[in-house]
Design a protein around this motif. Sequence first.
Motif, PDB file in Angstrom:
ATOM      1  N   ARG A  45      -2.117  -2.360  -3.744  1.00  0.00           N
ATOM      2  CA  ARG A  45      -1.857  -3.283  -4.859  1.00  0.00           C
ATOM      3  C   ARG A  45      -1.686  -4.686  -4.293  1.00  0.00           C
ATOM      4  N   ARG A  69      -8.095  -1.156 -11.067  1.00  0.00           N
ATOM      5  CA  ARG A  69      -7.248  -1.382 -12.232  1.00  0.00           C
ATOM      6  C   ARG A  69      -6.665  -2.794 -12.172  1.00  0.00           C
ATOM      7  N   GLN A 121       0.857  -1.191   0.000  1.00  0.00           N
ATOM      8  CA  GLN A 121       0.000   0.000   0.000  1.00  0.00           C
ATOM      9  C   GLN A 121       0.886   1.231   0.000  1.00  0.00           C
ATOM     10  N   THR A 164      -6.114   9.527   0.294  1.00  0.00           N
ATOM     11  CA  THR A 164      -6.416   8.311  -0.466  1.00  0.00           C
ATOM     12  C   THR A 164      -5.115   7.588  -0.749  1.00  0.00           C
ATOM     13  N   HIS A 165      -5.056   6.326  -0.341  1.00  0.00           N
ATOM     14  CA  HIS A 165      -3.902   5.492  -0.613  1.00  0.00           C
ATOM     15  C   HIS A 165      -4.263   4.485  -1.714  1.00  0.00           C
ATOM     16  N   TRP A 166      -3.217   3.862  -2.305  1.00  0.00           N
ATOM     17  CA  TRP A 166      -3.435   2.844  -3.336  1.00  0.00           C
ATOM     18  C   TRP A 166      -2.902   1.514  -2.835  1.00  0.00           C
ATOM     19  N   GLU A 203      -5.164  -3.147  -8.478  1.00  0.00           N
ATOM     20  CA  GLU A 203      -4.891  -1.905  -7.751  1.00  0.00           C
ATOM     21  C   GLU A 203      -6.203  -1.189  -7.491  1.00  0.00           C
ATOM     22  N   MET A 204      -6.397  -0.716  -6.241  1.00  0.00           N
ATOM     23  CA  MET A 204      -7.648  -0.035  -5.886  1.00  0.00           C
ATOM     24  C   MET A 204      -7.356   1.081  -4.883  1.00  0.00           C
ATOM     25  N   PRO A 205      -8.150   2.148  -4.934  1.00  0.00           N
ATOM     26  CA  PRO A 205      -7.986   3.231  -3.951  1.00  0.00           C
ATOM     27  C   PRO A 205      -8.627   2.839  -2.624  1.00  0.00           C
TER      28      PRO A 205
END
Length: 676
Positions: free
Chosen positions: A145, A112, A64, A141-143, A132-134
């Motif tokens: 994976r 994604r 993350q 906001t973090h991403w 991958e998602m927020p």
Amino acid sequence: MIDTLAPVLALLTAAALAFGLWRRLGTRRAEREAERLQDRLWRISESEDRYRALVAATTEIIVQRDARGRITYANEDFARLLGREPIALIGSQDDLEILDRNAVEIGPDGVRRLEAQVRTADGRARWFAFVEMPVAHGDATHWLRAGRDVTARVEAIRSRDAALERAEAASVAKSRFLATVSHEMRTPLNGILGMADLVLGTALNPEQRTYVEAVRTSGQALLGLIDGVLDFSRIEAGRLDLAAEPFDLPALSEGVVELLAPRAQDKGIEIALDVAEDFPAAILGDADRVRQILINLAGNAIKFTERGGVGVSLSFARAGTGGEVVLAVADTGPGIPEERLPILFEEFEQGDGSASRSHEGTGLGLAITRRLVTRMGGRIEADSRLGRGSTFRVLLPLAEVAAAEDGGRAPLPTLAPRRCLIVADSPFQAPYLARSLSRAGAATVIVDSLESGLDALSGAAFDAVLADRALGDAAVRQIADAARACGVRTSLVLLSPFDRRGFGSPGAAGFDGYLIKPVRPRSLFERLLASTGPVEAATAPAAEPARVGSSLRILLAEDNPINALLATRALERLGATVIHAVDGLEALARLETDGPFDLALIDVRMPRLDGHETARRIRAAEAGGADRLHLVALTANAGREDEVAARAAGFDGFLAKPLNLKLLPPLLERRSARAA
């Protein structure tokens, strides 16, 4: 005073009691609320544990990052790919080295998905499927994976695709090779068959005509073999196109039987054809494919039959508005073991699969036949017993053409009340002839020996006698003498082409005439109905073809000198003026210096400038306002795709090699009418 304070004290006491009660109730509510919050926190924690367990079970690496790409969380597997510890990655922007990647797919929810090949700390390349998602992290906001290893699947797919590409490349190479070989073989065949046709158009004596026709027949057989190889290649590639045109199957079958007759007679066996009386005059289908099926089956039967013969029969089963052609080929060969019948139509299989078999061959004939029959929507059956021969039956759903479209077939002549005697030791030809005579109203008797024939002549009156020379010269001469003594009006001897010269004059042997085997029913009827006359007549010189192109100027572009000579002579005999060019560049020059022309015949394969490019340049020049020249492609590659390519290059017509000279007069007639 005391009286005044008493109520106040009572109120205070009550208030104190009420306040205490309120405090106790509030404490209990607080405790219950605390318990409820504790339960909720426990459930959230349990749910998060389950979520983490699910993510861990379905993914291998988790990382993350914040909006600036800094790692805020990484699991053990992700850290291991980088050769680091998870705690050491917090706050860094380290990432995997991407070697290859597929396109990114973005879902409507913003998630994604992609597949990427990465290099790990130990230097290995591995494929991962990433999601991958927020995720909300406070006000930021973090991403997140998550990924799993899909190296095995991707490599398997790529290996399969590579194998498919290699197979397709091999198929294309094979098709090119076959097309090239076909072209190189068709080119000399064009000269052989074309020159034979030209010679047959001159004055020949009967013996010369027989020799030239044999050359043409052999050339046509070789051409059929070439076409068969190409067809098998097309069948394998699924590119076999079927025509749907009216054709006369009985006439086609007669041609096939006569083509195969020399091969059968050379082995001392017979081949004969029988057509049902109600067979349609024309059916709708692909004549070339049906011919190939018949040649394969009848040729196979001749190959494996050592005594007796081969019989081909045609019938038509009508059902409602449609119908089914039934084509049967029977033989008196050794038969096929029952256990080999189920695999008989497989590639490289034969009736005798042992190493000691007496017949050579690839075993592809029946396999090709089955594929052709299946492609035409039909079915093929085999029935055989050891020592009793075999029968192959093909059933094809081919529609009958209405009589109004084809003109119908001439009715059989009436032979009633004639009586005919056939003396022949024949498994097929004699019964087939008797069947034809019976359909015409004649009563027919078949016997299989000299003695039986003499007995039949002495015991009954006959109008005609047919004797097979295969019984022996002495035997058939005795039958002819006995027939003359009994007053038989017509006596005929059945001869093979090989018998004709050795037997001598039928008249000298006591016969009124002869019939060449395999016997066509109409030839038999003509002999029986004709008055007795000369047995042999000199072959009349062929009539000169009509000069339908006397006003036409034709440009011929052909690099092969023999084919150029053939086409030039054929066109000149039709009255046309021919200007020859040896390649495409010379053809373009001839258009400039010797034009205009009414027609151009252009070979597709030529040095320096091929036919397609020549046609394209001619059409480009015509775009400036010149009259459109009628272009006809000449090509030894006679597939449907070749015709499409020729028309795309600008050709108006298409003639396949070997060149059928019978197609030239109609072509010139159309151009003459256009010029007029």
